[in-house]
Scaffold this active site. Structure first.
Site, short mmCIF file in Angstrom:
data_model
loop_
_atom_site.label_atom_id
_atom_site.label_comp_id
_atom_site.label_asym_id
_atom_site.label_seq_id
_atom_site.Cartn_x
_atom_site.Cartn_y
_atom_site.Cartn_z
N HIS A 249 14.59 60.16 25.26
CA HIS A 249 13.99 58.82 25.36
C HIS A 249 12.53 58.83 24.87
CE1 HIS A 249 14.45 54.78 27.66
NE2 HIS A 249 13.60 54.64 26.67
N GLU B 22 20.04 58.80 32.66
CA GLU B 22 18.82 59.54 32.28
C GLU B 22 18.13 60.05 33.53
OE1 GLU B 22 16.36 57.22 29.63
OE2 GLU B 22 18.05 56.74 28.35
N ARG C 281 19.46 51.38 23.94
CA ARG C 281 19.69 51.61 25.36
C ARG C 281 20.95 52.43 25.56
NH1 ARG C 281 15.36 51.38 26.53
NH2 ARG C 281 14.21 50.04 27.94
#
Ligand SMILES: NC(=O)c1ccc[n+]([C@@H]2O[C@H](COP(=O)([O-])OP(=O)(O)OC[C@H]3O[C@@H](n4cnc5c(N)ncnc54)[C@H](O)[C@@H]3O)[C@@H](O)[C@H]2O)c1
Ligand SMILES: O=C(O)[C@H](O)COP(=O)(O)O
Length: 526
Positions: A278, A259, A230
């Site tokens: 990601h 993000e 994360r």
């Protein structure tokens, strides 16, 4: 027919399942205001990490019964807001484990052999073999931070590649680590000895900026770090500086503090950094797994059946659930509380139902207490369905007893946990059938409602001690919301319980234990 909104790209296999029982609308990349506008029409929402399901979205979704996250992390969903509205939140805890583990391994190898930069160089017309001489991972030391599902698979594969393994996970037994060929060590030793470090932990207040400038400085100048867990577990600004100054050799990141990734120093680090957007869960197989897993749960809940991976409600029959809900909340809160007091590695949990409470079914109460106990380590991964199994796998021995003779209040729940910080106990009751009160801690009588941030001291009952703690907290700008002391005899041992408005700043706990008369100090965050 119920209506399902799919607001992130998910595999068709999931949409096919949902289409059997509902009208499915796929509308991806909706801006927040558009989502708020359309969500009132829907009974279910299916998402990945792209859609931010804020309290505003949940408030607007007056017909929502379930939010299905086709993946693991539900940090993009305001789960407490959903719970308050009675909306079930489900995820797929295991569907993308292999994908994420393989991505971390690919990142480690990409860093070692400069594959992304070499590829760029060839594609831009160069033939530069000298600039991309790499290093081998064989016989190097890999430090795995978080030995859960993904970390375990990374360890297994890395071991097969001839790597030596260290692991840091305060909630895993050394037997489990040994099974995986890992030596369980503390974080400092792992930082100092590892050639590669890979992070597989949830983002929590404890793990935010776990890898900061200080941690980076402990690493070898040749070390490389991978984060496919994360964003925010690594302090990105500190990392960029460390890479620029050669404090460490490389970093591969799949997840970011913000993000999509903003314009930061990370983008201009050359071959020392490998960055992916990601992609940990982005394999064909994982996307089929998570889409099917979550679509089946949405279908079941829309048909009135329980969900198997509900993050916020027990997998119990709805009628039983309704009746027991306040007791389950009590057990979960006390489990969370005593788990933090006893430290991470819990060996034993004793649960005693006292007074009138001794008449109710123990099983759901035990599950709720275990869910609370494990929630600090496992976050949304632990639910009412898997709490017992997770506890068993962690070697937690559970003792259940009842004592109808104990008649403090009408009924009370006593939990005692033995862990790395010793044995601690807590007793709680429900006032007026719903309001939780903690009535005893480590056998000292108190009467406090649980609050988000709490501080406890075990100390000698002597004049001046409360004032000293108050001033010390004041000097660190910590605001005290309420305070209570409990003692058994005058000028003997006592306990102090403080509700504070914010988490305790780093270092202050050590200062508190230096105050004369204070024996121990603990914090609990609920
Ligand atoms: N990049 C991606 O696309 C992607 C895909 C899947 C999962 N993830 C993330 O990967 C992470 C790991 O997922 P998982 O399925 O293996 O979870 P898991 O719950 O199986 O394992 C997490 C482990 O971390 C340990 N842990 C908790 N707090 C810790 C701490 N302070 N220090 C050290 N260890 C700690 C727990 O004991 C547990 O063993 C999660 O953050 C998840 O959201 C990312
Ligand atoms: O928590 C997860 O499952 C991963 O971060 C994957 O997120 P994604 O579904 O948006 O790829």
């Amino acid at each position: 027919m119920p209506k399902v909104l799919v607001s992130d790209p998910v595999d068709q296999a999931g949409i096919d399942i949902l289409s059997q029982v509902a009208q499915v609308d796929v509308r991806t990349s909706l801006p927040l205001e558009e989502l708020v506008k359309v969500v009132p029409d829907y009974d279910a929402l299916m998402i990945r990490s792209g859609t931010k399901v804020t309290a505003e979205v949940i408030e607007a979704g007056r017909n929502l019964k379930i939010i299905g996250r086709a993946g693991v992390g539900v940090d993009n969903v305001d789960v407490p807001a959903a719970t308050r509205r009675g909306i079930v939140v489900v995820n797929s805890p295991e569907g993308n484990t292999i994908a994420a583990a393989e991505h971390a391994l690919a990142m480690m190898l990409s860093l070692s052999r400069y594959i992304p930069s070499a590829d760029q160089s060839v594609k831009s017309g160069e033939w530069n073999r000298k600039a991309f001489t790499g290093v081998e991972v064989y016989k190097k030391t890999l430090g795995v931070v978080g030995l859960g599902k993904i970390g375990s698979h990374v360890a297994t594969v890395a071991r097969a590649m001839g790597m030596r393994l260290l692991a840091f996970d305060p909630y895993i037994s050394s037997e489990r680590a040994e099974e995986l060929g890992c030596r369980l060590v503390d974080l400092d030793l792992l930082l100092q000895e590892a050639d590669y470090i890979t992070l597989h932990i949830p983002k929590t207040p404890d793990t935010t900026h776990l890898i900061n400038a200080e941690a980076l400085a402990k690493m070898k100048p040749t070390a490389r770090i991978v984060n496919c867990a994360r964003g925010g577990i690594i302090d990105e600004a500190a990392l960029a500086t460390a890479l620029e100054q050669g404090v460490i050799a490389g970093a591969a990141l799949d997840v970011y503090e913000q993000e999509p990734l903003a314009e930061t120093g990370l983008r201009s680090l050359g071959k020392a950094a490998v960055l992916t957007p990601h992609l940990g869960a982005s394999t064909a197989e994982a996307q089929v797994n998570v889409a099917i897993d979550v679509a089946e749960q949405i279908r079941d809940v829309l048909l009135g059946l329980p969900a198997r991976s509900a993050v916020n409600i027990p997998g119990l029959r709805p009628d039983i659930l309704e009746r027991l809900r306040p007791y389950l909340q009590l057990a979960e809160t006390l489990g969370n509380f005593v788990g933090q007091l006893a430290g991470g590695r819990i060996e034993q949990l004793h649960i005693r139902l006292q007074g009138d409470l001794a008449e109710i079914d123990t099983k759901p109460i035990v599950i709720a207490a275990l869910k609370g106990l494990l929630s600090h380590a496992l976050q949304e991964r632990v639910n009412y369905v898997n709490a017992s199994l997770e506890a068993k796998e962690r070697g937690i021995h559970v003792i259940e007893t009842r004592d109808s003779e104990i008649k403090d209040y009408t009924g009370s729940l006593y939990l005692s946990a033995k862990g790395s910080l010793g044995t601690h106990s807590v007793t709680g009751v429900l006032l007026g059938g719903t309001e939780i009160r903690i009535t005893d801690m480590d056998n000292f009588p108190i009467n406090v409602p649980p609050t988000k941030y709490m501080l406890f001291t075990l100390h000698r009952d002597m004049p001046g001690i409360i004032g000293k703690i108050g001033s010390l907290l004041g000097s660190f700008n910590v605001n005290i919301a309420s305070m209570q002391v409990g003692r058994k005899i005058v000028r003997g041992d006592a306990v102090m319980v403080l509700s504070i408005d914010d988490p305790l700043p780093e270092g202050i706990l050590a200062e508190i234990t230096k105050v004369p008369g204070i024996r121990e100090a603990y914090t609990v965050a609920l």
